[in-house]
Design an enzyme around this catalytic site. Structure first.
Site, short mmCIF file in Angstrom:
data_model
loop_
_atom_site.label_atom_id
_atom_site.label_comp_id
_atom_site.label_asym_id
_atom_site.label_seq_id
_atom_site.Cartn_x
_atom_site.Cartn_y
_atom_site.Cartn_z
N LEU A 75 34.60 32.47 54.69
CA LEU A 75 35.65 31.97 54.02
C LEU A 75 36.81 31.67 55.15
CD1 LEU A 75 36.45 35.12 51.53
CD2 LEU A 75 35.57 32.81 50.81
N ASP A 76 37.82 30.92 54.82
CA ASP A 76 38.77 30.52 55.73
C ASP A 76 39.77 31.75 55.96
OD1 ASP A 76 37.98 28.06 55.45
OD2 ASP A 76 39.43 27.44 53.74
N ILE A 77 40.50 31.75 57.08
CA ILE A 77 41.34 32.74 57.54
C ILE A 77 42.38 33.24 56.69
CG2 ILE A 77 42.95 31.57 58.73
CD1 ILE A 77 43.20 33.40 61.10
N THR A 117 41.97 32.99 53.27
CA THR A 117 41.53 33.07 51.91
C THR A 117 40.62 34.62 51.84
OG1 THR A 117 40.72 30.92 51.70
CG2 THR A 117 39.53 32.56 50.36
N HIS A 147 36.14 23.42 53.17
CA HIS A 147 37.48 23.70 52.55
C HIS A 147 37.47 23.09 51.01
CE1 HIS A 147 39.92 24.18 56.42
NE2 HIS A 147 39.17 24.99 56.21
#
Length: 234
Positions: free
Chosen positions: A101-103, A105, A184
């Protein structure tokens, strides 16, 4: 497993330092001091270092973590804290995220040291579904669900996204299920239809749903049923 190798892994030190600790009589097996690094451990042995029990790792490990904002899913990052910070497990550095997961999210992250298992989650040919709770900047357009079902064209991508299922909760909140993991992807899908994601939270991977009892930063071991659900033929 040899005792010195086990100590090296558990204490996260070199084999030479483990041997030094053995010679210093700091290690017991079943209550008896053992100084020989070649001593063969069995699963039934109880090992202690300075009186503190060391847990033997038997087989691969599987955990779910409720990831908070501000942490990255890589195991080593010089600029940001990683999700390994939350895992109070022996040799936690050997664990990796099965689907990052993105930072910014939040939500479900699966951590394991089983590479084949995580590959069944991340490999495009397995089409593992992932469900997200999405907060949007602009009100949801009436045609977005159909656009996502048909597939949308992402910037700098040659092919349309695979059919995705969007369920509107209100005009700014939706639940989105996708079956691929492009870079993304959720954010780019909404950007492609003129909207912007302001919050993103992963609720589910395959048949594994985030435990509602886990607060951000908390984790638990997966059940046998949850582990077995990954890779099952649908």
């Amino acid at each position: 497993m040899r005792l010195d190798k086990f100590l090296s892994q558990q204490l996260e030190v070199s084999r030479a330092i483990a041997a030094r600790e053995l010679r210093a009589k700091r290690v017991t097996v079943d209550g008896e001091v053992v100084r020989d690094g070649s001593f063969k451990l069995t699963p039934e042995n109880t090992v202690e270092f300075d009186g503190n029990p060391l847990q033997q790792q038997l087989g691969p490990r599987y955990f779910m973590l409720n990831k908070p904002v501000g942490y990255v899913c890589s195991t080593d990052d010089p600029d940001h804290p990683t999700v390994l910070y939350f895992l109070a497990e022996p040799t936690a550095y050997k664990l990796h995220a099965a689907g990052r997961l993105d930072i910014d999210t939040t939500g479900l992250v699966l951590m394991t040291d089983d590479g084949q298992w995580s590959h069944r989650i991340t490999s495009p040919r397995h089409h593992c579904e992932k469900t997200y709770l999405v907060t949007l900047e602009h009100p949801l357009s009436d045609d977005t669900a159909q656009q996502f079902a048909d597939g949308v064209q992402l910037h700098n991508e040659k092919t349309l996204t695979k059919p995705a299922v969007l369920k509107a909760l209100d005009e700014h909140h939706v639940r989105l299920t996708i079956s691929e993991g492009r870079y993304h992807q959720v954010k780019r899908m909404f950007a492609a239809v003129g909207n912007r994601v302001v919050e993103l939270h992963r609720e589910r991977i395959g048949d594994i749903s985030l435990d509602a009892d886990l607060e951000p930063g908390e984790y638990r071991a997966l059940t046998e049923e949850e582990v077995a659900s990954v890779g099952l033929t649908r």
